[in-house]
Design a protein around this motif. Structure first.
Motif, PDB file in Angstrom:
ATOM      1  N   SER A  34       0.820  -1.211   0.000  1.00 24.36           N
ATOM      2  CA  SER A  34       0.000   0.000   0.000  1.00 24.36           C
ATOM      3  C   SER A  34       0.857   1.264   0.000  1.00 24.36           C
ATOM      4  CB  SER A  34      -0.934   0.016   1.204  1.00 24.36           C
ATOM      5  OG  SER A  34      -0.206   0.178   2.416  1.00 24.36           O
ATOM      6  N   ILE A  35       2.160   1.098   0.203  1.00 22.03           N
ATOM      7  CA  ILE A  35       3.085   2.231   0.153  1.00 22.03           C
ATOM      8  C   ILE A  35       3.566   2.401  -1.291  1.00 22.03           C
ATOM      9  CG2 ILE A  35       5.275   3.166   0.967  1.00 22.03           C
ATOM     10  CD1 ILE A  35       4.891   1.571   3.537  1.00 22.03           C
ATOM     11  N   VAL A  36       3.270   3.539  -1.891  1.00 21.84           N
ATOM     12  CA  VAL A  36       3.580   3.779  -3.303  1.00 21.84           C
ATOM     13  C   VAL A  36       4.927   4.495  -3.419  1.00 21.84           C
ATOM     14  CG1 VAL A  36       2.775   4.813  -5.454  1.00 21.84           C
ATOM     15  CG2 VAL A  36       1.117   3.953  -3.774  1.00 21.84           C
ATOM     16  N   THR A  37       5.836   3.915  -4.188  1.00 23.10           N
ATOM     17  CA  THR A  37       7.177   4.481  -4.351  1.00 23.10           C
ATOM     18  C   THR A  37       7.593   4.471  -5.813  1.00 23.10           C
ATOM     19  OG1 THR A  37       8.184   2.316  -3.945  1.00 23.10           O
ATOM     20  CG2 THR A  37       7.939   3.786  -2.051  1.00 23.10           C
ATOM     21  N   LYS A  38       8.365   5.468  -6.197  1.00 23.98           N
ATOM     22  CA  LYS A  38       8.944   5.491  -7.533  1.00 23.98           C
ATOM     23  C   LYS A  38      10.010   4.392  -7.604  1.00 23.98           C
ATOM     24  CE  LYS A  38      10.097   9.538  -9.270  1.00 23.98           C
ATOM     25  NZ  LYS A  38      10.894  10.743  -9.653  1.00 23.98           N
ATOM     26  N   THR A  39      10.100   3.710  -8.736  1.00 19.76           N
ATOM     27  CA  THR A  39      11.050   2.608  -8.860  1.00 19.76           C
ATOM     28  C   THR A  39      12.327   3.041  -9.575  1.00 19.76           C
ATOM     29  OG1 THR A  39      10.325   1.825 -11.041  1.00 19.76           O
ATOM     30  CG2 THR A  39       9.067   1.061  -9.107  1.00 19.76           C
ATOM     31  N   GLY A  40      13.295   2.140  -9.540  1.00 14.87           N
ATOM     32  CA  GLY A  40      14.545   2.394 -10.235  1.00 14.87           C
ATOM     33  C   GLY A  40      14.392   2.335 -11.739  1.00 14.87           C
ATOM     34  N   ASP A  41      13.274   1.800 -12.215  1.00 13.65           N
ATOM     35  CA  ASP A  41      13.016   1.719 -13.658  1.00 13.65           C
ATOM     36  C   ASP A  41      12.158   2.870 -14.154  1.00 13.65           C
ATOM     37  OD1 ASP A  41      14.464  -0.562 -14.231  1.00 13.65           O
ATOM     38  OD2 ASP A  41      12.783  -1.932 -13.833  1.00 13.65           O
ATOM     39  N   TYR A  42      12.040   3.909 -13.372  1.00 11.12           N
ATOM     40  CA  TYR A  42      11.180   5.042 -13.718  1.00 11.12           C
ATOM     41  C   TYR A  42      11.457   5.574 -15.120  1.00 11.12           C
ATOM     42  CZ  TYR A  42       8.952   9.620 -13.374  1.00 11.12           C
ATOM     43  OH  TYR A  42       8.183  10.723 -13.599  1.00 11.12           O
ATOM     44  N   ASP A  43      12.723   5.681 -15.502  1.00 11.83           N
ATOM     45  CA  ASP A  43      13.074   6.240 -16.814  1.00 11.83           C
ATOM     46  C   ASP A  43      13.465   5.168 -17.822  1.00 11.83           C
ATOM     47  OD1 ASP A  43      15.424   5.442 -15.613  1.00 11.83           O
ATOM     48  OD2 ASP A  43      16.567   7.230 -16.164  1.00 11.83           O
ATOM     49  N   LEU A  44      12.975   3.949 -17.640  1.00 14.02           N
ATOM     50  CA  LEU A  44      13.358   2.828 -18.500  1.00 14.02           C
ATOM     51  C   LEU A  44      13.209   3.106 -19.997  1.00 14.02           C
ATOM     52  CD1 LEU A  44      14.331  -0.103 -18.712  1.00 14.02           C
ATOM     53  CD2 LEU A  44      11.936  -0.837 -18.449  1.00 14.02           C
ATOM     54  N   LEU A  73      -3.162   6.257 -10.491  1.00 13.00           N
ATOM     55  CA  LEU A  73      -3.220   6.335  -9.035  1.00 13.00           C
ATOM     56  C   LEU A  73      -2.935   7.762  -8.557  1.00 13.00           C
ATOM     57  CD1 LEU A  73      -3.448   4.351  -6.545  1.00 13.00           C
ATOM     58  CD2 LEU A  73      -0.944   4.381  -6.511  1.00 13.00           C
ATOM     59  N   GLU A  74      -3.713   8.230  -7.590  1.00 15.49           N
ATOM     60  CA  GLU A  74      -3.539   9.595  -7.071  1.00 15.49           C
ATOM     61  C   GLU A  74      -2.133   9.844  -6.536  1.00 15.49           C
ATOM     62  OE1 GLU A  74      -5.919   7.490  -6.429  1.00 15.49           O
ATOM     63  OE2 GLU A  74      -7.907   8.428  -6.346  1.00 15.49           O
ATOM     64  N   ASP A  75      -1.559   8.849  -5.880  1.00 12.51           N
ATOM     65  CA  ASP A  75      -0.238   9.000  -5.273  1.00 12.51           C
ATOM     66  C   ASP A  75       0.847   9.313  -6.291  1.00 12.51           C
ATOM     67  OD1 ASP A  75      -2.045   7.192  -3.819  1.00 12.51           O
ATOM     68  OD2 ASP A  75      -0.447   7.064  -2.331  1.00 12.51           O
ATOM     69  N   ALA A  76       0.598   9.002  -7.558  1.00  9.57           N
ATOM     70  CA  ALA A  76       1.608   9.162  -8.599  1.00  9.57           C
ATOM     71  C   ALA A  76       1.394  10.414  -9.445  1.00  9.57           C
ATOM     72  CB  ALA A  76       1.619   7.934  -9.504  1.00  9.57           C
TER      73      ALA A  76
END
Length: 369
Positions: A34-44, A73-76
């Motif tokens: 439920s915790i939304v985080t940007k990933t290391g593949d964000y700019d893939l 998703l709102e969090d993003a």
């Protein structure tokens, strides 16, 4: 196929989320999904290998986007703009975005979206009839060039025929639920949804059985490794004009048992030959009536997707028309439900002969009363 997950984590929003695979996987490693985080593949999409080539190539197929979250998703909200810019820049790729939040699309789309981008497919999910009727009208009202529907996990029988009739849906995928707490998926739901797609001429993909699969009233527990394989083996995926339904294995009903079932049906038992019909048969002879039956079957029933299927057989006007309704040979849906001959295929000569024989047997029984 490629995967691009610019962020990870989500919030459950409808019944289909109850046993979310992302939550299951994260829970197995002690992570809170439920915790939304940007990933290391964000700019893939912009990354290159040591040869200066993009890591995501058109040769790798469709880029399934945000599969461990929801793109809308709102969090993003603060991260999405840059993602749209990457998608715009990589117009050589085809991006596939699946969402349960189609109601947020309009406020989340890029300013230059216009009537949609050619290389972006938006897929709206609907796991039950309530979600279908809530989301699909919104989905169809939006400026999107490529629309698909996915009913996974399929939790009940879902009718989307009126939405398919708009001609705006390009593909439908369905499947059961996986995982130890999976809810059952009934094969009858799959076949009916498939028939809706066949009638609308929309490609249909039966992706997986799910862990608990009901067929002919019996519950089967399917191992995870076999769920997609069993769905594929069934042959129930459908692509118009490719003869895919020819691979479906079936068994014709035993004739005596068929007529017993028909006689027990209140609807089928409504139909009888009138005295006028019998006079017509006497005048023409059974050989001519059989020829009429063969012609009707060949023209109205045998094509892969008969025009106005389900509405094309008159209730009166010829003994064969009465026989078609009485014997459940009036449309491809009834032919599948009562005779096991799948919709979405051109009837073979043997299948056409079988249908004609059934019609003539019913006519002969009625004529001799």
């Amino acid at each position: 196929m490629s995967l691009w997950n610019p962020w990870h984590g989500c919030h459950k929003t409808s019944p289909g989320c109850a046993n979310c695979y992302v939550y299951r996987r994260d829970d197995s490693i002690g992570k809170d999904a439920s915790i939304v985080t940007k990933t290391g593949d964000y700019d893939l999409p912009l990354r290159k290998n040591r040869y200066g080539e993009y890591r995501l190539s058109p040769d790798d197929g469709v880029v399934f986007t945000c599969m461990t979250s929801d793109f809308f998703l709102e969090d993003a909200d603060e991260w999405r703009k840059a993602c749209w810019e990457m998608i715009r820049f990589r117009s050589d790729l085809s991006f596939h975005i699946i969402t349960k939040r189609i109601e947020r699309f309009e406020q989340c789309m890029p300013p230059d979206w216009g009537d949609g981008w050619d290389h972006v497919i938006i897929c709206c999910t609907c796991e039950n009839q309530e979600m279908a009727d809530r989301r699909l009208p919104v989905f169809l009202s939006l400026p999107i060039k490529h629309r698909e529907i996915i009913t996974e996990p399929m939790l009940e029988s879902i009718n989307i025929e009126k939405y398919l009739a708009t001609g705006l849906i390009e593909h439908v995928t369905c499947g059961g639920e996986s995982g130890s707490n999976a809810r059952p998926c009934d094969f009858r739901w799959i076949t009916e949804l498939r028939r809706e797609c066949v009638r609308a001429g929309v490609p249909f993909y039966f992706k997986q059985t799910g862990a608990k699969f009901i067929k002919d009233g019996k519950l089967y527990h399917i191992e995870r490794a076999l769920q997609m394989a069993q769905a594929k083996k069934s042959g129930y995926s459908y692509t118009p004009g490719e003869g895919s339904a020819d691979a479906i294995v079936y068994r014709l009903p035993e004739r005596k048992h068929l007529f017993e079932r028909l006689s027990a049906s209140t609807f089928r038992n409504r139909f009888h030959l009138s005295e006028k019909d019998k006079e017509y048969i006497s005048d023409k002879g059974m050989d001519v009536i059989r020829k009429h039956a063969e012609d009707f079957v060949a023209k109205r029933l045998a094509p892969e997707n008969p025009e106005n299927d389900g509405k094309q057989t008159p209730m009166r006007g010829h003994p064969v028309f009465i026989a078609q309704h009485a014997s459940a040979c009036c449309c491809r849906s009834c032919l599948e439900k009562w005779h096991n001959i799948s919709s979405g295929k051109v009837l073979t000569d043997a299948e056409q002969k079988y249908v004609t024989d059934v019609l003539m047997e019913w006519i002969m029984r009625e004529y001799q009363k």
